[in-house]
Design a protein around this motif. Structure first.
Motif, PDB file in Angstrom:
ATOM      1  N   ILE A  31     -21.519 -12.951 -14.912  1.00 17.89           N
ATOM      2  CA  ILE A  31     -21.859 -11.881 -13.957  1.00 17.89           C
ATOM      3  C   ILE A  31     -22.353 -10.641 -14.708  1.00 17.89           C
ATOM      4  O   ILE A  31     -23.281  -9.955 -14.264  1.00 17.89           O
ATOM      5  CB  ILE A  31     -20.632 -11.539 -13.071  1.00 17.89           C
ATOM      6  N   ALA A  32     -21.736 -10.404 -15.863  1.00 18.25           N
ATOM      7  CA  ALA A  32     -22.107  -9.200 -16.625  1.00 18.25           C
ATOM      8  C   ALA A  32     -23.432  -9.350 -17.371  1.00 18.25           C
ATOM      9  O   ALA A  32     -23.985  -8.374 -17.877  1.00 18.25           O
ATOM     10  CB  ALA A  32     -20.989  -8.855 -17.607  1.00 18.25           C
ATOM     11  N   ASP A  33     -23.944 -10.592 -17.446  1.00 18.17           N
ATOM     12  CA  ASP A  33     -25.173 -10.828 -18.203  1.00 18.17           C
ATOM     13  C   ASP A  33     -26.394 -10.535 -17.323  1.00 18.17           C
ATOM     14  O   ASP A  33     -26.648 -11.255 -16.347  1.00 18.17           O
ATOM     15  CB  ASP A  33     -25.180 -12.302 -18.665  1.00 18.17           C
ATOM     16  N   PRO A  34     -27.159  -9.479 -17.631  1.00 16.66           N
ATOM     17  CA  PRO A  34     -28.276  -9.094 -16.756  1.00 16.66           C
ATOM     18  C   PRO A  34     -29.391 -10.141 -16.704  1.00 16.66           C
ATOM     19  O   PRO A  34     -30.178 -10.160 -15.764  1.00 16.66           O
ATOM     20  CB  PRO A  34     -28.778  -7.786 -17.386  1.00 16.66           C
ATOM     21  N   ASP A  35     -29.442 -11.034 -17.699  1.00 20.55           N
ATOM     22  CA  ASP A  35     -30.491 -12.052 -17.706  1.00 20.55           C
ATOM     23  C   ASP A  35     -30.198 -13.218 -16.769  1.00 20.55           C
ATOM     24  O   ASP A  35     -31.065 -14.049 -16.509  1.00 20.55           O
ATOM     25  CB  ASP A  35     -30.670 -12.621 -19.127  1.00 20.55           C
ATOM     26  N   LEU A  36     -28.967 -13.325 -16.343  1.00 17.12           N
ATOM     27  CA  LEU A  36     -28.598 -14.498 -15.539  1.00 17.12           C
ATOM     28  C   LEU A  36     -28.602 -14.193 -14.048  1.00 17.12           C
ATOM     29  O   LEU A  36     -28.204 -13.110 -13.611  1.00 17.12           O
ATOM     30  CB  LEU A  36     -27.199 -15.001 -15.941  1.00 17.12           C
ATOM     31  N   HIS A  37     -29.073 -15.176 -13.302  1.00 18.82           N
ATOM     32  CA  HIS A  37     -28.988 -15.125 -11.847  1.00 18.82           C
ATOM     33  C   HIS A  37     -27.753 -15.958 -11.483  1.00 18.82           C
ATOM     34  O   HIS A  37     -27.774 -17.180 -11.583  1.00 18.82           O
ATOM     35  CB  HIS A  37     -30.266 -15.733 -11.245  1.00 18.82           C
ATOM     36  N   VAL A  38     -26.672 -15.269 -11.118  1.00 18.95           N
ATOM     37  CA  VAL A  38     -25.399 -15.975 -10.943  1.00 18.95           C
ATOM     38  C   VAL A  38     -25.133 -16.245  -9.466  1.00 18.95           C
ATOM     39  O   VAL A  38     -25.048 -15.339  -8.651  1.00 18.95           O
ATOM     40  CB  VAL A  38     -24.233 -15.172 -11.562  1.00 18.95           C
ATOM     41  N   VAL A  39     -25.033 -17.533  -9.179  1.00 19.44           N
ATOM     42  CA  VAL A  39     -24.887 -17.992  -7.804  1.00 19.44           C
ATOM     43  C   VAL A  39     -23.508 -18.607  -7.646  1.00 19.44           C
ATOM     44  O   VAL A  39     -23.052 -19.334  -8.531  1.00 19.44           O
ATOM     45  CB  VAL A  39     -25.959 -19.072  -7.530  1.00 19.44           C
ATOM     46  N   VAL A  40     -22.837 -18.301  -6.545  1.00 18.08           N
ATOM     47  CA  VAL A  40     -21.540 -18.932  -6.316  1.00 18.08           C
ATOM     48  C   VAL A  40     -21.593 -19.740  -5.035  1.00 18.08           C
ATOM     49  O   VAL A  40     -22.265 -19.363  -4.073  1.00 18.08           O
ATOM     50  CB  VAL A  40     -20.397 -17.886  -6.287  1.00 18.08           C
ATOM     51  N   GLN A  41     -20.917 -20.879  -5.027  1.00 16.13           N
ATOM     52  CA  GLN A  41     -20.805 -21.701  -3.820  1.00 16.13           C
ATOM     53  C   GLN A  41     -19.328 -21.948  -3.551  1.00 16.13           C
ATOM     54  O   GLN A  41     -18.535 -22.071  -4.482  1.00 16.13           O
ATOM     55  CB  GLN A  41     -21.547 -23.032  -4.005  1.00 16.13           C
ATOM     56  N   THR A  42     -18.956 -21.987  -2.279  1.00 13.70           N
ATOM     57  CA  THR A  42     -17.541 -22.183  -1.957  1.00 13.70           C
ATOM     58  C   THR A  42     -17.343 -23.409  -1.084  1.00 13.70           C
ATOM     59  O   THR A  42     -18.034 -23.610  -0.098  1.00 13.70           O
ATOM     60  CB  THR A  42     -16.965 -20.970  -1.206  1.00 13.70           C
ATOM     61  N   ALA A  43     -16.362 -24.200  -1.452  1.00 13.99           N
ATOM     62  CA  ALA A  43     -16.056 -25.440  -0.736  1.00 13.99           C
ATOM     63  C   ALA A  43     -15.364 -25.128   0.594  1.00 13.99           C
ATOM     64  O   ALA A  43     -14.771 -24.060   0.749  1.00 13.99           O
ATOM     65  CB  ALA A  43     -15.163 -26.320  -1.599  1.00 13.99           C
ATOM     66  N   PRO A  44     -15.424 -26.076   1.543  1.00 17.55           N
ATOM     67  CA  PRO A  44     -14.862 -25.805   2.869  1.00 17.55           C
ATOM     68  C   PRO A  44     -13.379 -25.435   2.866  1.00 17.55           C
ATOM     69  O   PRO A  44     -12.956 -24.575   3.630  1.00 17.55           O
ATOM     70  CB  PRO A  44     -15.103 -27.111   3.635  1.00 17.55           C
ATOM     71  N   ALA A  45     -12.589 -26.082   2.007  1.00 15.38           N
ATOM     72  CA  ALA A  45     -11.141 -25.871   2.079  1.00 15.38           C
ATOM     73  C   ALA A  45     -10.704 -24.511   1.528  1.00 15.38           C
ATOM     74  O   ALA A  45      -9.585 -24.061   1.790  1.00 15.38           O
ATOM     75  CB  ALA A  45     -10.411 -26.989   1.330  1.00 15.38           C
ATOM     76  N   VAL A  46     -11.589 -23.857   0.781  1.00 15.49           N
ATOM     77  CA  VAL A  46     -11.210 -22.581   0.159  1.00 15.49           C
ATOM     78  C   VAL A  46     -10.986 -21.517   1.228  1.00 15.49           C
ATOM     79  O   VAL A  46     -10.004 -20.766   1.203  1.00 15.49           O
ATOM     80  CB  VAL A  46     -12.293 -22.124  -0.844  1.00 15.49           C
ATOM     81  N   ARG A  47     -11.891 -21.491   2.221  1.00 13.26           N
ATOM     82  CA  ARG A  47     -11.861 -20.410   3.238  1.00 13.26           C
ATOM     83  C   ARG A  47     -10.629 -20.440   4.115  1.00 13.26           C
ATOM     84  O   ARG A  47     -10.272 -19.438   4.712  1.00 13.26           O
ATOM     85  CB  ARG A  47     -13.136 -20.490   4.085  1.00 13.26           C
ATOM     86  N   VAL A  48      -9.973 -21.600   4.222  1.00 13.27           N
ATOM     87  CA  VAL A  48      -8.789 -21.674   5.088  1.00 13.27           C
ATOM     88  C   VAL A  48      -7.488 -21.530   4.297  1.00 13.27           C
ATOM     89  O   VAL A  48      -6.401 -21.688   4.843  1.00 13.27           O
ATOM     90  CB  VAL A  48      -8.749 -22.992   5.904  1.00 13.27           C
ATOM     91  N   ALA A  49      -7.608 -21.229   2.993  1.00 10.95           N
ATOM     92  CA  ALA A  49      -6.391 -21.118   2.187  1.00 10.95           C
ATOM     93  C   ALA A  49      -6.336 -19.846   1.354  1.00 10.95           C
ATOM     94  O   ALA A  49      -5.252 -19.355   1.041  1.00 10.95           O
ATOM     95  CB  ALA A  49      -6.270 -22.335   1.264  1.00 10.95           C
ATOM     96  N   ILE A  50      -7.497 -19.293   1.009  1.00 10.43           N
ATOM     97  CA  ILE A  50      -7.497 -18.170   0.063  1.00 10.43           C
ATOM     98  C   ILE A  50      -6.710 -16.976   0.604  1.00 10.43           C
ATOM     99  O   ILE A  50      -6.098 -16.224  -0.163  1.00 10.43           O
ATOM    100  CB  ILE A  50      -8.951 -17.776  -0.330  1.00 10.43           C
ATOM    101  N   GLY A  51      -6.642 -16.838   1.918  1.00  7.44           N
ATOM    102  CA  GLY A  51      -5.886 -15.742   2.520  1.00  7.44           C
ATOM    103  C   GLY A  51      -4.423 -15.735   2.109  1.00  7.44           C
ATOM    104  O   GLY A  51      -3.798 -14.676   2.009  1.00  7.44           O
TER     105      GLY A  51
END
Lengths: 164, 587
Positions: free
Chosen positions: B219-239
């Protein structure tokens, strides 16, 4: 053991191991007798032997290793031709078996339990071997030596060295 | 109905079913008995002696295994009982590696909690300590035996639930240690990286391989385009990591938090789940029509994949050749998306947030690099994502709901339900039945494949064909189905297998709930409920109706199963030896 896999060298021993396994396989509590017989065959229970037992008996290696390391009778290391067991149980210890053990270490050039470089002797400290009346006691294979003093040690060892 | 027996616990009369334990009976009377090694359904062995009570016999008894009896008088709180529990705990603590301040489980540690509850305010016994090496060679699981309290929950889940047996209790007495045979690193064992051992560990002896630093660095590297993807089960548990009730849907807050962490784009792995259905559905139909290898078995769960490579190599041809959704997504991001956005794929850094520890191993598989670069660069767990959010000082609970980014943020309800056992099957059926019947069927909720039965079987009519489907979750159940397939007993068309009991909602990377919670609440059921609610709230509920996916095929992949799709989205498997000799190194 020196063999790399089930199919190459030491084939004959592997064959014997398989016979051992098949003899006990299917019986309740078969693992311990198989391990006993396998240890008698190889002198110890290295990874390769345990792997064959695991695959042929369909028992996870982790479970077998757990059993092997639980019981002091089973060994993961190559034993010598002559296995010396020194009793460090209470009766023997108060009668000076600690000194016998020290003398054996000196005589065999070992720093503790282990096997001599030539593979002739292995030294193992143990608890009571059921001969407290003869304390301090050692066993070399099936021979029992009792009422020992450190000075007896060199002669006893020599007897086995001469036998080769 | 089993017979009821009447007993008194601390003077309170309790009726409990015959055969239940004193611990269970106490619960009926709302009396809390502290426990440590006990974990309902997984470890009930009375080993730790923390739960001892006075049942009127000479010695105190472990309530988690002591059966109730008519007229029994139980005392759970007396000087004798309290003293016994405390001494037991003090002895456990005497050789525990008490680095609580820097432990990943601090504040979520059952031992720490117990020490507080039982008022242990001093370490009276300072004895010998074990000094073991930490096993961190595995890409997924780190083992620190110095923190292990030998409760055996991990060995039980590994052996009895997953039938993997990568770890066992070795040696005896003070030298007792939970480890792999010959002290080989987990990396070189049949461990499938499912991480169930982590989820049941009461302390910090098992944890995921932490990849947070790599993500911060990218994320700190200005040369990189950093993309994140989240799996379905993450959204119902991270809380849960932020104190929200189990089963709270946090999709919007999660997206908002990830954007604030500094990711350039936040995408939804569910989109790739839709893509998986297109490819896998096509594969299924082709195999049925052309007499291909059946049953087709799903390939989304990397723990399951490693399991079959170790245990059923003769059935590898039954596996779908589809890469898992996270990997498919990575491949699309580094090709289609890169082209569309005019970014050099070498400069795209794909992070995945997964409920899973096995995904960490999966991203390192050399064959999963369609562009020559790894499809996914780093995979982190739900827990790690939560730690990053905390580290960044983001107040998760007060965040507004935000949407996934375009152009890869739209997913159907079918993509969401991938997170629960039966979900991949249901998603596939929604599409396959439509294709086979040539109709847009309204009946899309396949309830027979939902729920927490270990093995679920369904027959689904699709025109002339009756599709026979089976679903298994937890590798012990998978083994049962695989044995049936191997022996020829089973004649299914399609089989879904997820390595973790309950599916991804209970993945090895999910928030860890202590035994006190797990003994009361079925976390799999609660999280799955949230998944199905999420599905109901999405207008498009079939993968093949997802316009984003249609466009992807039009613009880039041509059609499902095309040559290009095969190049990017499909993979192969290999037999894996258990304990390969050439790499058996001790830790």
């Amino acid at each position: 053991m020196g063999c790399k896999c089930e199919n190459n060298c030491a084939d004959q021993k592997v064959q014997e191991l398989i016979e051992i396994i098949d003899k006990h396989k299917g019986k309740k509590g078969a693992l311990i007798p198989v391990l006993h017989d396998a240890q008698n065959l190889y002198g110890y229970l290295p990874l390769q032997v345990q792997k064959i037992i695991s695959e042929r008996m369909n028992i996870p290696l982790a479970e077998i290793y757990g059993v092997v390391t639980f019981y002091t009778q089973f060994s993961l290391n190559q034993k010598g031709k002559y296995q010396i067991r020194v009793c460090l149980g209470t009766a023997c210890y108060v009668k000076g078996s600690g000194k016998i053990y020290e003398e054996l270490k000196k005589e065999l050039k070992l720093s503790g339990d282990g096997t001599t470089e030539d593979g002739l002797f292995s030294l193992e400290s143990c608890r009571c071997i059921g001969a407290c009346g003869l304390a301090p006691v050692i066993m070399i294979n099936d021979d029992v030596y009792g009422e020992l003093v450190p000075a007896d040690v060199p002669d006893i060892i020599k007897k086995y060295r001469d036998r080769k | 109905m089993s017979k009821m027996v009447t007993l008194t616990i601390d003077g309170i009369e309790v009726k409990a079913p015959e055969g239940s334990t004193v611990l269970e009976a106490a619960k009926l009377a709302n009396i809390k008995i502290p426990t440590l090694c006990y974990l309902k359904g997984i470890n009930e062995i009375g080993a730790c002696r923390i739960c001892v009570v006075d049942v009127g016999v000479k010695n105190l008894q472990a309530s988690c295994v002591y059966p109730v009896a008519e007229g029994m008088k139980v005392i759970t709180n007396s000087p004798k009982v309290r003293e016994a529990r405390r001494v037991t705990l003090e002895l456990i603590l005497s050789n525990h590696d008490r680095k609580c301040l820097t432990c990943v489980r601090s504040e979520n540690c059952e031992l720490q909690r117990l020490a507080k509850d039982l008022q242990v305010d001093d370490i009276r016994f300072e004895g010998k300590k074990n000094d073991y090496n930490i096993d961190d060679f595995s890409d997924s699981v780190v083992r620190d035996p110095n923190k292990c309290i030998l409760c055996r929950r991990c060995t039980s889940v590994c052996k009895n639930i997953q039938t993997v047996s990568a770890i066992e209790t070795n040696e005896r007495g003070f030298d007792t240690i939970v480890a792999s045979p010959f002290n080989i690193s987990l990396k070189d064992t049949p461990c499938v990286n499912c991480g169930q051992c982590i989820n049941v560990c009461p302390v910090g002896a098992l944890r995921e391989k932490d990849n947070i630093d790599k993500v911060w660095e990218a994320i700190a590297d200005p040369d990189l385009h950093v993309v994140v993807q989240t799996a379905p089960a993450v959204r119902v548990a991270i809380g849960e990591e932020f104190g929200l009730p189990i089963g709270t849907r946090c999709t919007g807050k999660m997206v908002a938090a990830l954007k604030r962490l500094g990711f350039d784009k936040v995408f939804d792995t569910d989109t790739a789940a839709d893509l998986t259905i297109m490819e896998e559905g096509t594969e299924l139909i082709e195999r049925i029509k052309n007499g291909g290898k059946l049953p087709l078995i799903t390939s989304c769960s990397p723990g399951w994949i490693k399991f079959i490579e170790h245990n059923y190599p003769d059935l590898l041809d039954n596996l779908s050749t589809c890469k898992s959704p996270q990997i498919m997504f990575g491949a699309i991001l580094k090709t289609y998306y890169a082209e569309k956005m005019g970014i050099d794929p070498a400069k795209i850094f794909v992070v995945s947030v997964m409920p899973c520890t096995a995904k960490k191993f999966e991203v390192k598989r050399p064959e999963l690099s369609a562009t020559g670069y790894p499809d996914v660069d780093v995979s982190i767990t739900t827990r790690e994502a939560a730690r990053m959010i905390k580290e960044a000082g983001i107040d998760f609970n007060s965040l507004p709901d935000e949407n996934f980014d375009d152009p890869m943020g739209d997913a159907s309800g079918a993509g969401v339900i991938f997170g629960a056992t039966g979900g991949v099957m249901e998603a596939a059926l929604r599409t396959v039945v439509d294709i086979l019947t040539g109709k847009d069927n309204d009946d899309i909720e396949y309830k027979a494949v939902r729920g927490l039965d270990g093995i679920k079987v369904a027959e689904v009519k699709a025109g002339d064909l009756t599709l026979r489907a089976a679903v298994a979750h937890g590798l012990g159940n998978a083994r049962k189905i695989m044995d049936q397939i191997r022996s020829g007993e089973a004649d299914y068309h399609f089989v879904e297998i997820m390595a973790c009991p309950g599916g991804c909602v209970n993945g090895g990377g999910q928030p860890i709930q202590p035994a006190a919670v797990r003994n009361e609440i079925d976390i799999c059921a609660e999280r799955a409920k949230a998944i199905y609610t999420e599905d109901e709230n999405i207008q498009i509920r079939k993968s093949h109706k997802n316009e984003r996916i249609m466009k992807l095929y039009e613009e880039f992949l041509e059609k499902p199963g095309s040559h290009k799709a095969h190049e990017l989205l499909h993979t192969h498997y290999e037999e894996r030896e258990n304990y390969p000799e050439e790499c058996c190194g001790n830790i």
